[in-house]
Design a protein around this motif. Structure first.
Motif, mmCIF file in Angstrom:
data_model
loop_
_atom_site.group_PDB
_atom_site.id
_atom_site.type_symbol
_atom_site.label_atom_id
_atom_site.label_comp_id
_atom_site.label_asym_id
_atom_site.label_seq_id
_atom_site.Cartn_x
_atom_site.Cartn_y
_atom_site.Cartn_z
ATOM 1 N N MET A 1 0.901 -1.226 0.035
ATOM 2 C CA MET A 1 0.029 0.048 0.048
ATOM 3 C C MET A 1 0.861 1.308 0.185
ATOM 4 S SD MET A 1 -3.411 -0.159 1.128
ATOM 5 C CE MET A 1 -4.433 -1.402 1.040
ATOM 6 N N TRP A 2 0.333 2.255 -0.546
ATOM 7 C CA TRP A 2 1.162 3.420 -0.716
ATOM 8 C C TRP A 2 0.425 4.661 0.047
ATOM 9 C CZ3 TRP A 2 1.348 7.501 -4.916
ATOM 10 C CH2 TRP A 2 2.586 8.196 -5.081
ATOM 11 N N ASN A 3 1.285 4.797 0.921
ATOM 12 C CA ASN A 3 0.679 5.967 1.800
ATOM 13 C C ASN A 3 0.479 7.357 1.246
ATOM 14 O OD1 ASN A 3 -0.133 7.718 4.027
ATOM 15 N ND2 ASN A 3 1.319 6.983 5.469
ATOM 16 N N THR A 4 -0.677 7.992 0.545
ATOM 17 C CA THR A 4 -0.695 9.116 -0.036
ATOM 18 C C THR A 4 -0.548 10.382 0.850
ATOM 19 O OG1 THR A 4 -3.137 9.144 0.139
ATOM 20 C CG2 THR A 4 -2.310 8.159 -1.886
ATOM 21 N N GLU A 5 -1.181 10.140 1.985
ATOM 22 C CA GLU A 5 -0.803 11.371 2.864
ATOM 23 C C GLU A 5 0.621 11.615 3.184
ATOM 24 O OE1 GLU A 5 -2.000 12.342 7.795
ATOM 25 O OE2 GLU A 5 -3.270 11.344 6.275
ATOM 26 N N LYS A 6 1.321 10.719 3.190
ATOM 27 C CA LYS A 6 2.825 10.782 3.467
ATOM 28 C C LYS A 6 3.425 11.410 2.260
ATOM 29 C CE LYS A 6 7.137 8.683 4.452
ATOM 30 N NZ LYS A 6 7.873 7.418 4.920
ATOM 31 N N LYS A 7 3.103 10.975 0.958
ATOM 32 C CA LYS A 7 3.445 11.603 -0.219
ATOM 33 C C LYS A 7 3.115 12.953 -0.313
ATOM 34 C CE LYS A 7 5.290 11.098 -4.300
ATOM 35 N NZ LYS A 7 6.490 11.611 -4.593
ATOM 36 N N THR A 8 1.894 13.308 -0.070
ATOM 37 C CA THR A 8 1.367 14.588 -0.131
ATOM 38 C C THR A 8 2.232 15.505 0.804
ATOM 39 O OG1 THR A 8 -0.797 13.771 -0.772
ATOM 40 C CG2 THR A 8 -0.715 16.168 0.144
ATOM 41 N N LYS A 9 2.538 15.320 1.952
ATOM 42 C CA LYS A 9 3.468 16.085 2.751
ATOM 43 C C LYS A 9 4.588 16.115 2.381
ATOM 44 C CE LYS A 9 0.904 15.009 7.188
ATOM 45 N NZ LYS A 9 1.057 14.310 8.563
ATOM 46 N N GLU A 10 5.135 15.231 1.521
ATOM 47 C CA GLU A 10 6.416 15.290 1.243
ATOM 48 C C GLU A 10 6.397 16.400 -0.162
ATOM 49 O OE1 GLU A 10 7.872 11.231 0.138
ATOM 50 O OE2 GLU A 10 8.015 10.818 1.993
ATOM 51 N N ASP A 11 5.339 16.223 -0.760
ATOM 52 C CA ASP A 11 5.322 17.171 -2.111
ATOM 53 C C ASP A 11 5.242 18.486 -1.369
ATOM 54 O OD1 ASP A 11 5.170 14.944 -3.838
ATOM 55 O OD2 ASP A 11 3.538 14.650 -4.002
ATOM 56 N N LEU A 12 4.455 18.873 -0.507
ATOM 57 C CA LEU A 12 4.214 20.163 0.209
ATOM 58 C C LEU A 12 5.389 20.659 0.564
ATOM 59 C CD1 LEU A 12 0.540 19.999 1.594
ATOM 60 C CD2 LEU A 12 1.381 20.940 -0.380
ATOM 61 N N GLU A 13 6.091 19.782 1.341
ATOM 62 C CA GLU A 13 7.509 20.192 1.765
ATOM 63 C C GLU A 13 8.560 20.470 0.595
ATOM 64 O OE1 GLU A 13 10.452 21.296 4.272
ATOM 65 O OE2 GLU A 13 8.268 21.149 4.746
ATOM 66 N N HIS A 14 8.590 19.897 -0.417
ATOM 67 C CA HIS A 14 9.382 19.979 -1.383
ATOM 68 C C HIS A 14 9.004 21.274 -2.178
ATOM 69 C CE1 HIS A 14 11.899 19.289 -5.090
ATOM 70 N NE2 HIS A 14 10.767 19.488 -5.755
ATOM 71 N N LEU A 15 7.775 21.697 -2.264
ATOM 72 C CA LEU A 15 7.382 22.942 -2.968
ATOM 73 C C LEU A 15 7.561 24.207 -2.122
ATOM 74 C CD1 LEU A 15 3.528 21.843 -4.364
ATOM 75 C CD2 LEU A 15 5.751 22.678 -5.556
#
Length: 100
Positions: A1-15
């Motif tokens: 399973m892929w944790n989309t919440e974690k991925k979204t937080k990482e994307d926001l931090e990168h932005l």
């Protein structure tokens, strides 16, 4: 399973990091653009001839032929150091590459 919440937080931090970097770059550019320009250094014809290591007659010929830019300031010819450097660079003849 892929944790989309974690991925979204990482994307926001990168932005956020990219935006911070862009903001710093913008402020640096703005500082450079708003900084006062340094005064241009002008030379007399004697000083310019010495700088180019040519006679005054040769320098006057360069000016007459339009090869060296000059300014009339107070009825006298003045040559900007930047213009003399441009003249030198424009007349640079590079060496041919060596064959090994």
């Amino acid at each position: 399973m892929w944790n989309t919440e974690k991925k979204t937080k990482e994307d926001l931090e990168h932005l956020r990091q990219r935006l911070d970097s862009m903001e710093r770059n913008f402020k640096e550019l703005q500082t450079k653009l708003l900084a006062p320009r340094p005064k241009q250094k002008f030379l007399t014809t004697d000083e310019a001839a010495d700088y180019l290591e040519v006679s005054r007659n040769t320098l006057y010929r360069y000016m007459r032929e339009g090869n060296v830019a000059f300014h009339m300031i107070g009825g006298k010819r003045k040559l900007a150091l930047d213009d003399l450097d441009e003249f030198i660079n424009r007349n640079h003849v590079g060496a041919l590459p060596t064959i090994l």
